[in-house]
Enzyme design. Sequence first.
Site, mmCIF file in Angstrom:
data_model
loop_
_atom_site.group_PDB
_atom_site.id
_atom_site.type_symbol
_atom_site.label_atom_id
_atom_site.label_comp_id
_atom_site.label_asym_id
_atom_site.label_seq_id
_atom_site.Cartn_x
_atom_site.Cartn_y
_atom_site.Cartn_z
ATOM 1 C CG ASP A 342 28.440 60.947 30.900
ATOM 2 O OD1 ASP A 342 29.512 60.491 31.327
ATOM 3 O OD2 ASP A 342 27.455 60.235 30.605
ATOM 4 C CD GLU A 378 33.142 60.504 29.685
ATOM 5 O OE1 GLU A 378 33.698 59.644 30.402
ATOM 6 O OE2 GLU A 378 31.913 60.631 29.627
#
Length: 708
Positions: A342, A378
């Site tokens: 993330d 990401e």
Amino acid sequence: MQVWPGQAYPLGATYDGAGTNFAVFSEAAERIELCLLHEDGSETAVELRESDAFVRHAYVPGVMPGQRYGFRAHGPYEPGRGLRCNSAKLLLDPYARAVSGSVDWGEAVYGYHFGRPEKRNDMDSAPHMMTSVVVNPYFDWGDDRRPRTDYHRTVIYEAHVKGLTMRHPALPQEVRGTYAALAHPAVIEHLTELGVTAIELMPVQQFVHDHRLVDAGLANYWGYNTIGFFAPHNAYASWGDRGQQVLEFKSAVRALHAAGIEVILDVVYNHTAEGNHLGPTLSFRGLDNASYYRLADDPRYYTDTTGTGNSLLMRSPHVLQLIMDSLRYWVCEMHVDGFRFDLAATLARQFHEVDRLSSFFDLVQQDPVVSQVKLIAEPWDVGEGGYQVGNFPPLWTEWNGKFRDTVRDLWRGEPATLAEFGSRLTGSSDLYQSDGRRPLASINFVTCHDGFTLHDLVAYNEKHNEANGENNQDGESHNRSWNCGVEGPTDDPAVLELRERQMRNFVATLLVSQGVPMLGHGDEFCRTQRGNNNAYCQDSELSWVCWPHPGDPSSARARRMLEFTRAMVWLRRDHPVFRRRRFFHGRPVQGTHDELSDIAWFTHEGEEMRDEDWQLAHAKSLTVFLNGGAISEPGPRGEPILDDSFLLMFNAHDEPLDFVVPVNHGRQWQVVVDTARERGVAPDGPKVAAGEHLTLRDRSLTVLQRPA
């Protein structure tokens, strides 16, 4: 109680069959107490007197699995110097393998008094805190084997443990929403029939529900608020939270592996649940604030590139050790197959700018364990220069947000999208080819947990996040969505038919594109969040997957979408021309079976595309020839790969178009996919010859096949 010196490594609580070794790092604390917690609420304090390189440690004979514990750090509380030790706060072990309970929010878990942030708070937090748990590391993995699926054969299914399983009608009520539910035959059967090869689980490392959300009657449903980087989230365990969650998670991994499905974890190593300078003191802040967090020029405050209040200090050797130890633990002990990071751009921030050669990526590159699993970035964060698609090191793959945006723009009818769409369809060579990466560096997706579901992408022009309690101000406002003429629910059959067709267009485009496709859970069932594009706080039926029920009037549509998605996944799995390991050459390839180019581009009139054709603002149609006889990469034993050839015809116009089948690229073709059909697939599709016309309905995609 006997207390022996113990060892400084490994960090955390390590049970050896006779007792437990405890080790914790803190350079800021003057002394640290290990607190063994008892069922009556009392605690036994053991001072960790031994210290090696700021790691305090002790071995306590007789401490068994299931024992709850925490630490108290005695030392300076001087926020102006970045020091926030406070022995009144029971702290979680950063290396805890399991966590019991939850935070009972109140002033006691904060290091300061509400309304007076400069005043130290000496209220005891222990009665209100979650606690670390000693776990038994022994588990019978049997003959568990990692599937080790190559990227070119991978189809990822992004899922939420609770959201996927909470409403499954075949699951016993007591296991819904848990790791045990993932291992249930009904769930595994769905995944295998769908054809996915990897399940990417949204955060399952122990996280915290934010104080603000709890007070508002909401929850941190997505889980991007980690506090325990080694511990499976205890609320997803049906067996118990005194270490049983570890066994239950391992059992789920073992069952998924037995079905040939890899387990990828969505991990949050960019920040913790302790928030900004007004956040709670739960673990890292109280142990050694300045070693774990990026502090601002004024060390009372935090540098935040994540939008969550803090960022971990990626140039700290102790933070890097924590992350690498955590990754190795999940691979070696929990048998997971990869990670999706993330806000991964934050991991590259050593100082200010995003540096692709930062220490973290160097460590991953040389690590003999972590470098061998799937690593997905990401590739953005909220800091300056944080959008880094295409800029990660060669070992990494990336969520390709440009694929998502371009495909959405094409099918909603945006002008001047063809040129970029051609790049996205063929693996985004403009992003990945220059540094030696392949099309498989691109994780392609149209929808994910963040944003509209597939159904809502074609049913809403605007976000509808009122339930989140932020006056619809949260969430992305530019969704590249189109409601097909009516905002939200409708009974208009023409609108409903168009929406189904658009969903088929998105799924088909995703699965015929080069790269690695990722599906969002429930999109195969037309899952809706009623226009909420930021359901991070909605732990309810709004977010949970609604599995089709025979009596539900929408179940027929859901079943059709499921059947179409399955058919497209299996079409891709059966044909290597859709999942090439090398970029197209755009010319004949020496040594292959065919003298034609490996790819060719045509207008809908069947003429080869010229440079000016790509730039026409009104052009929204395209034919693509994929040559199955000109695949340049060899098979696993060096053998040539021979496949059928395909024509992909895209009509994103709002009116039907006559497409001409290109000449000189195959005499006869058969339609195998037509998204204008109610079921999309066409096993009995018409046969067309070179030079013949084929009328494509407005906003539809047709796939034609020619045997090798």
